[in-house]
Write a protein that holds these residues in place. Sequence first.
Motif, PDB file in Angstrom:
ATOM      1  N   THR A  65      -1.284   9.995 -53.176  1.00 46.00           N
ATOM      2  CA  THR A  65      -0.710   8.663 -53.023  1.00 46.00           C
ATOM      3  C   THR A  65      -1.422   7.672 -53.932  1.00 46.00           C
ATOM      4  OG1 THR A  65      -0.027   9.129 -50.755  1.00 46.00           O
ATOM      5  CG2 THR A  65      -0.197   6.807 -51.369  1.00 46.00           C
ATOM      6  N   VAL A  66      -2.741   7.790 -54.032  1.00 44.57           N
ATOM      7  CA  VAL A  66      -3.505   6.931 -54.947  1.00 44.57           C
ATOM      8  C   VAL A  66      -3.004   7.138 -56.373  1.00 44.57           C
ATOM      9  CG1 VAL A  66      -5.770   6.499 -55.988  1.00 44.57           C
ATOM     10  CG2 VAL A  66      -5.577   6.768 -53.522  1.00 44.57           C
ATOM     11  N   GLN A  67      -2.810   8.387 -56.762  1.00 41.37           N
ATOM     12  CA  GLN A  67      -2.348   8.685 -58.121  1.00 41.37           C
ATOM     13  C   GLN A  67      -0.984   8.032 -58.390  1.00 41.37           C
ATOM     14  OE1 GLN A  67      -1.633  12.830 -58.955  1.00 41.37           O
ATOM     15  NE2 GLN A  67      -1.887  12.510 -61.148  1.00 41.37           N
ATOM     16  N   ARG A  68      -0.082   8.126 -57.441  1.00 43.78           N
ATOM     17  CA  ARG A  68       1.247   7.533 -57.597  1.00 43.78           C
ATOM     18  C   ARG A  68       1.162   6.009 -57.697  1.00 43.78           C
ATOM     19  NH1 ARG A  68       4.151   5.221 -54.067  1.00 43.78           N
ATOM     20  NH2 ARG A  68       3.083   6.080 -52.283  1.00 43.78           N
ATOM     21  N   ILE A  69       0.369   5.390 -56.827  1.00 40.59           N
ATOM     22  CA  ILE A  69       0.216   3.938 -56.828  1.00 40.59           C
ATOM     23  C   ILE A  69      -0.462   3.475 -58.120  1.00 40.59           C
ATOM     24  CG2 ILE A  69      -0.943   1.981 -55.705  1.00 40.59           C
ATOM     25  CD1 ILE A  69      -0.616   3.518 -53.047  1.00 40.59           C
ATOM     26  N   LEU A  70      -1.491   4.193 -58.557  1.00 36.50           N
ATOM     27  CA  LEU A  70      -2.237   3.842 -59.759  1.00 36.50           C
ATOM     28  C   LEU A  70      -1.355   3.936 -61.006  1.00 36.50           C
ATOM     29  CD1 LEU A  70      -5.034   3.010 -60.783  1.00 36.50           C
ATOM     30  CD2 LEU A  70      -5.609   5.440 -60.930  1.00 36.50           C
ATOM     31  N   THR A  71      -0.522   4.953 -61.076  1.00 30.58           N
ATOM     32  CA  THR A  71       0.395   5.102 -62.207  1.00 30.58           C
ATOM     33  C   THR A  71       1.355   3.914 -62.273  1.00 30.58           C
ATOM     34  OG1 THR A  71       0.256   7.508 -62.128  1.00 30.58           O
ATOM     35  CG2 THR A  71       2.196   6.574 -63.208  1.00 30.58           C
ATOM     36  N   SER A  72       1.883   3.517 -61.124  1.00 32.25           N
ATOM     37  CA  SER A  72       2.791   2.370 -61.064  1.00 32.25           C
ATOM     38  C   SER A  72       2.068   1.088 -61.476  1.00 32.25           C
ATOM     39  CB  SER A  72       3.343   2.233 -59.644  1.00 32.25           C
ATOM     40  OG  SER A  72       4.095   1.058 -59.514  1.00 32.25           O
ATOM     41  N   ALA A  73       0.866   0.882 -60.980  1.00 28.21           N
ATOM     42  CA  ALA A  73       0.104  -0.332 -61.276  1.00 28.21           C
ATOM     43  C   ALA A  73      -0.231  -0.422 -62.762  1.00 28.21           C
ATOM     44  CB  ALA A  73      -1.188  -0.357 -60.453  1.00 28.21           C
TER      45      ALA A  73
END
Length: 101
Positions: A65-73
Amino acid sequence: MPRPKKIRHCEGRKCGKAFKPARIPLTELTHIPLLQDELETLRLCDLRGLTQEQAGASMGISRGTVQRILTSARSKVAQALVEGAALIIEDSPLLEEELPG
């Protein structure tokens, strides 16, 4: 039926703040919403240098989930820099501070 989202633990309250190019009124700029949990993953991973696993533990979410959020950010920040747009910090769903007590 999708799995329920986990509560995310974020430090600080930056909602409603904007980061924009100098000398251009906010009303003339494209607005890009940056959710508070996206800002928190940037802070933990890129500013503090934590691994995605460590950031996930701090926020109470999985590494994936961190990876997904970080990619979006990162995508939103890059878009704002390249296109000269304004980043508007917005509330994220399911933040710890917003739970009914």
